[in-house]
Scaffold this motif. Structure first.
Motif, PDB file in Angstrom:
ATOM      1  N   SER A  89       0.845  -1.199   0.000  1.00 28.34           N
ATOM      2  CA  SER A  89       0.000   0.000   0.000  1.00 28.34           C
ATOM      3  C   SER A  89       0.874   1.240   0.000  1.00 28.34           C
ATOM      4  N   ASP A  90       0.461   2.287  -0.755  1.00 20.21           N
ATOM      5  CA  ASP A  90       1.270   3.491  -0.854  1.00 20.21           C
ATOM      6  C   ASP A  90       1.116   4.412   0.347  1.00 20.21           C
ATOM      7  N   ASP A  91       0.160   4.130   1.223  1.00 22.51           N
ATOM      8  CA  ASP A  91       0.022   4.955   2.418  1.00 22.51           C
ATOM      9  C   ASP A  91       0.505   4.213   3.664  1.00 22.51           C
ATOM     10  N   THR A  92       1.343   3.201   3.443  1.00 18.08           N
ATOM     11  CA  THR A  92       1.956   2.484   4.554  1.00 18.08           C
ATOM     12  C   THR A  92       3.399   2.938   4.711  1.00 18.08           C
ATOM     13  N   PHE A  93       3.754   3.326   5.923  1.00 22.41           N
ATOM     14  CA  PHE A  93       5.104   3.797   6.211  1.00 22.41           C
ATOM     15  C   PHE A  93       5.711   2.908   7.288  1.00 22.41           C
ATOM     16  N   TYR A  94       7.036   2.941   7.371  1.00 20.29           N
ATOM     17  CA  TYR A  94       7.728   2.056   8.292  1.00 20.29           C
ATOM     18  C   TYR A  94       8.759   2.830   9.107  1.00 20.29           C
ATOM     19  N   LEU A  95       8.951   2.385  10.327  1.00 17.70           N
ATOM     20  CA  LEU A  95       9.941   2.967  11.225  1.00 17.70           C
ATOM     21  C   LEU A  95      10.894   1.861  11.659  1.00 17.70           C
ATOM     22  N   TYR A  96      12.182   2.090  11.413  1.00 23.14           N
ATOM     23  CA  TYR A  96      13.196   1.128  11.829  1.00 23.14           C
ATOM     24  C   TYR A  96      13.804   1.611  13.134  1.00 23.14           C
ATOM     25  N   SER A  97      13.636   0.834  14.188  1.00 26.79           N
ATOM     26  CA  SER A  97      14.119   1.226  15.505  1.00 26.79           C
ATOM     27  C   SER A  97      14.564   0.004  16.289  1.00 26.79           C
ATOM     28  N   ALA A  98      15.742   0.099  16.895  1.00 29.37           N
ATOM     29  CA  ALA A  98      16.276  -0.977  17.741  1.00 29.37           C
ATOM     30  C   ALA A  98      16.279  -2.323  17.020  1.00 29.37           C
ATOM     31  N   GLY A  99      16.612  -2.279  15.720  1.00 24.75           N
ATOM     32  CA  GLY A  99      16.722  -3.513  14.960  1.00 24.75           C
ATOM     33  C   GLY A  99      15.423  -4.095  14.459  1.00 24.75           C
ATOM     34  N   THR A 100      14.316  -3.359  14.642  1.00 22.65           N
ATOM     35  CA  THR A 100      13.015  -3.864  14.229  1.00 22.65           C
ATOM     36  C   THR A 100      12.335  -2.898  13.271  1.00 22.65           C
ATOM     37  N   LEU A 101      11.699  -3.436  12.225  1.00 22.61           N
ATOM     38  CA  LEU A 101      10.956  -2.636  11.264  1.00 22.61           C
ATOM     39  C   LEU A 101       9.470  -2.736  11.571  1.00 22.61           C
ATOM     40  N   ASN A 102       8.858  -1.617  11.933  1.00 30.73           N
ATOM     41  CA  ASN A 102       7.449  -1.582  12.302  1.00 30.73           C
ATOM     42  C   ASN A 102       6.664  -0.651  11.386  1.00 30.73           C
ATOM     43  N   THR A 103       5.404  -0.998  11.134  1.00 24.42           N
ATOM     44  CA  THR A 103       4.552  -0.122  10.339  1.00 24.42           C
ATOM     45  C   THR A 103       4.163   1.095  11.158  1.00 24.42           C
ATOM     46  N   VAL A 104       3.975   2.218  10.453  1.00 21.06           N
ATOM     47  CA  VAL A 104       3.587   3.473  11.090  1.00 21.06           C
ATOM     48  C   VAL A 104       2.262   3.920  10.492  1.00 21.06           C
ATOM     49  N   ALA A 106      12.397  11.937   1.368  1.00 21.29           N
ATOM     50  CA  ALA A 106      12.392  12.179   2.807  1.00 21.29           C
ATOM     51  C   ALA A 106      13.645  12.910   3.261  1.00 21.29           C
ATOM     52  N   VAL A 107      13.471  13.832   4.220  1.00 18.74           N
ATOM     53  CA  VAL A 107      14.584  14.568   4.818  1.00 18.74           C
ATOM     54  C   VAL A 107      14.300  14.759   6.300  1.00 18.74           C
ATOM     55  N   THR A 108      15.315  15.170   7.026  1.00 22.13           N
ATOM     56  CA  THR A 108      15.133  15.479   8.443  1.00 22.13           C
ATOM     57  C   THR A 108      15.605  16.902   8.718  1.00 22.13           C
ATOM     58  N   LEU A 109      14.938  17.543   9.680  1.00 25.29           N
ATOM     59  CA  LEU A 109      15.308  18.886  10.102  1.00 25.29           C
ATOM     60  C   LEU A 109      14.953  19.058  11.568  1.00 25.29           C
ATOM     61  N   ASN A 110      15.946  19.435  12.352  1.00 24.42           N
ATOM     62  CA  ASN A 110      15.711  19.745  13.761  1.00 24.42           C
ATOM     63  C   ASN A 110      14.950  18.619  14.473  1.00 24.42           C
ATOM     64  N   ASP A 111      15.446  17.398  14.307  1.00 26.27           N
ATOM     65  CA  ASP A 111      14.877  16.210  14.952  1.00 26.27           C
ATOM     66  C   ASP A 111      13.456  15.886  14.479  1.00 26.27           C
ATOM     67  N   ALA A 112      13.105  16.285  13.272  1.00 21.19           N
ATOM     68  CA  ALA A 112      11.803  15.950  12.696  1.00 21.19           C
ATOM     69  C   ALA A 112      12.022  15.419  11.285  1.00 21.19           C
ATOM     70  N   ALA A 113      11.161  14.476  10.870  1.00 19.83           N
ATOM     71  CA  ALA A 113      11.257  13.879   9.540  1.00 19.83           C
ATOM     72  C   ALA A 113      10.111  14.370   8.665  1.00 19.83           C
ATOM     73  N   TYR A 114      10.418  14.681   7.404  1.00 23.77           N
ATOM     74  CA  TYR A 114       9.425  15.205   6.464  1.00 23.77           C
ATOM     75  C   TYR A 114       9.489  14.404   5.172  1.00 23.77           C
ATOM     76  N   LEU A 115       8.324  14.281   4.492  1.00 23.49           N
ATOM     77  CA  LEU A 115       8.250  13.576   3.219  1.00 23.49           C
ATOM     78  C   LEU A 115       7.509  14.441   2.200  1.00 23.49           C
TER      79      LEU A 115
END
Length: 233
Positions: free
Chosen positions: A1-16, A31-40
């Motif tokens: 799905s194109d509206d499914t996003f993922y977060l990789y943290s502590a060795g695990t890939l989870n859906t967001v 995607a980029v990051t700025l001041n501890d925030a992620a943007y797409l």
């Protein structure tokens, strides 16, 4: 799905979860990051951001400090303390920048925009990608490359509207694929109509050596490009 996003943290890939109001049907986000925030960013969609508190992907207008309408650009760059974006459905010659240190604010503080159509001397062009190198902002078009500097001696781009300074327009060579632009730390590589190029240059000497890195396989590479979807490169 194109509206499914993922977060990789502590060795695990989870859906967001995406909790915004858009119907997302395309997956070509940058995607980029700025001041501890992620943007797409992706053309035709309101930009997104990752809410670190709720652990959700949201529309950028839902940000707690959001102001103005963020450009629905296809290319985005995080540099010099702000977001830079360009290539919307309606406008291919204007690039925009957010307020300092906040990628959700687009009509307040030092946010602004610049139309490059009057700068191009050989007809109109389209912005494909953006880059930053050696304290300069680089605007990659299909057939031209524009390089901007900050006229302020501190070179921090604190007020681009007042202090933008055009350094050089490189005509006859440009970038054909957004995601081909890669900053190696000492150079920027990108894909042009004739192959892979290097923005190798010595700004202080005003020289412009455009090294063609794929010269030995140029014919094969160009033939491959003719049958390729450039958005997938």
């Amino acid at each position: 799905s194109d509206d499914t996003f993922y977060l990789y943290s502590a060795g695990t890939l989870n859906t967001v979860t995406y909790s915004g109001a858009q119907t997302i049907q395309d997956g070509g986000w940058q995607a980029v990051t700025l001041n501890d925030a992620a943007y797409l960013f992706q053309r035709g969609y309101e930009p997104l951001y990752f809410d670190t508190i709720s652990q959700e992907v949201k529309d950028i207008s839902d940000g707690p400090n959001a102001s103005g309408i963020a450009p629905q650009g296809n290319t985005v760059l995080s540099a010099y303390g702000r977001l830079w974006a360009a290539d919307t459905v309606q406008n291919k010659t204007t690039f925009y920048w957010s307020d300092l240190l906040d990628g959700t604010r687009w009509n307040s503080g030092s946010a602004g925009n610049l139309d490059i159509s009057s700068i191009l001397i050989n007809g109109n062009d389209e912005i494909v990608a953006l880059g930053a190198h050696n304290g300069f902002l680089v605007v990659f078009c299909k057939n031209n490359i524009l390089i901007f500097d900050d006229a302020d001696p501190n070179k921090q781009f604190l007020d681009p509207t007042a202090n933008f300074q055009l350094v050089e327009v490189i005509s006859g060579v440009g970038c054909v694929a957004r995601d081909s632009v890669q900053n190696t730390g000492t150079d920027i590589l990108f894909l042009s109509k004739s192959g892979v190029r290097s923005l190798g240059r010595v700004i202080q000497e005003k020289s412009q050596p455009m090294r063609e890195l794929s010269k030995n396989i140029r014919d094969d590479l160009v033939n491959l490009l003719e049958g390729e979807d450039l958005s997938l490169i």
